[in-house]
Design an enzyme around this catalytic site. Structure first.
Site: not given
Ligand code: F6P
Length: 325
Positions: A14, A24-25, A28, A75, A106, A129, A131, A133, A158, A173, A175, A190-191, A249
């Site tokens: 992604g 770029r880095a 260069r 991917r 990953d 990424t 995420d 993660d 809000r 997002m 996953r 957020a609450e 909503r």
């Molecule tokens: O890994 C990054 C990410 O944005 C995740 O947060 C999300 O679940 C996934 O990619 C979505 O992937 P795709 O663009 O393939 O739908």
């Protein structure tokens, strides 16, 4: 080991804001050291199908501020097969690439580790990424921009939530992890926040929303898409069963979190790691991911970066509740 004279760089998985700053880095700093760079198009798919183009220092002008990736990303299914990886290795040989810089998450690093084991290809990874993660870096390239994007969206939500006394469920997002959900929940006031790392029950959520409703007429619940109770739509439906009179909503932020001009923080992180990638390859390092930990650039072997789980600061989830008082 042969000296590094020609580097291939690609983005995979992604996309995330700041990938262009990293490309770029790399281009260069390689030029600064007198090293040739080729851009590989479409991630591993470009290696399998021999899609390369020269990437000189002027080819990366005017991209530091742009979201997405000029090299495109994918991917790759083909690279998951031994045959695909053999084709990729042949491309590396044909073009005389001495090393690769892989910018991604990953899945990208799992591929790089395998490619090194099977074909001896030298790869350094940069964490790209939204995420956040990955173990071995405090922040990934793109995370800060995505947090800001989600925060700005929630600021707007809000406005309308409080005008109509509504309860909003906002899905962000993430996953498998709740880093983006937690950071954007804190930043937007957020609450409540629901993250995959914690086992949070609908009953507890309903109880807290009941308490909040005595103090305020509108609330925002941030839900990480990978939450074990389901996405925001499912969670809202379940809460509705307990609170049939609440006006609710749902907003799913989706892929807009992946785009946009990178923040200064992401541009600086990407620039720093891109320069370090070239320097570390020249110094003989590879088969590892570079990250920034406590302000220092550190390398983590791919096996650890993908094998160890980065810990969410769970205390901050409780802090969201405290700040909703
Ligand atoms: O890994 C990054 C990410 O944005 C995740 O947060 C999300 O679940 C996934 O990619 C979505 O992937 P795709 O663009 O393939 O739908």
């Amino acid at each position: 080991m042969a000296p590094v004279r020609h580097i291939g760089v690609f983005t995979s998985g992604g996309d995330s804001p700041g990938m262009n700053a990293a490309i770029r880095a790399v281009a260069r700093s390689a030029a600064f050291h007198g090293i040739q760079v080729s851009g590989i198009l479409g991630g591993y798919e470009g290696l399998v199908n021999d899609q390369l183009r020269p990437l000189g220092p002027r080819d990366v002008s005017n991209i530091i501020q742009r979201g997405g990736t000029i090299l495109r990303s994918a991917r790759s299914e083909a690279f998951r097969t031994a045959d695909g990886r053999a084709k990729a290795a042949a491309t590396v040989q044909r073009h005389g690439l001495d090393a690769l810089v892989a910018i991604g998450g990953d899945g990208t690093f799992a591929g790089a580790k395998l490619f090194h084991e099977e074909h001896g290809c030298r790869v350094i990874g940069l964490p790209g990424t939204i995420d956040n993660d990955l173990f071995g870096t405090d922040r990934t390239i793109g995370f800060d921009t995505a947090v800001n994007t989600a925060m700005e969206a929630m600021d707007k939500i809000r406005d309308t939530a409080s005008s109509h006394d509504r309860l909003f469920f906002v899905e962000v997002m993430g996953r498998d992890t709740g880093f983006l959900a937690l950071a954007s929940a804190i930043a937007s006031g957020a609450e409540y926040v629901m993250v995959p790392e914690l086992c949070q029950s609908i009953e507890q959520l309903v109880k807290e929303l009941g308490q909040a409703s005595r103090l305020k007429s509108s609330s925002i619940v941030v839900v990480a898409e990978g939450d074990e109770q389901g996405g925001a739509v499912t969670i809202a439906e379940r809460v509705k069963q307990h609170l049939p009179d609440r006006d609710m909503r749902v907003t799913v932020l989706g892929h807009l979190q992946r785009g946009g001009s990178p923040t200064a923080m992401d541009r600086i992180l990407a620039s720093r790691l891109g320069v370090a990638a070239v320097e570390r390859l020249l110094a003989g390092e590879h088969n590892c991911m570079l990250g920034e930990v406590n302000g220092t650039v550190l390398s983590t072997p791919f096996a650890e970066a993908i094998g160890k789980q980065k810990k969410l600061q769970e205390g901050l989830v409780a802090m969201v509740g405290i700040l909703a008082t």
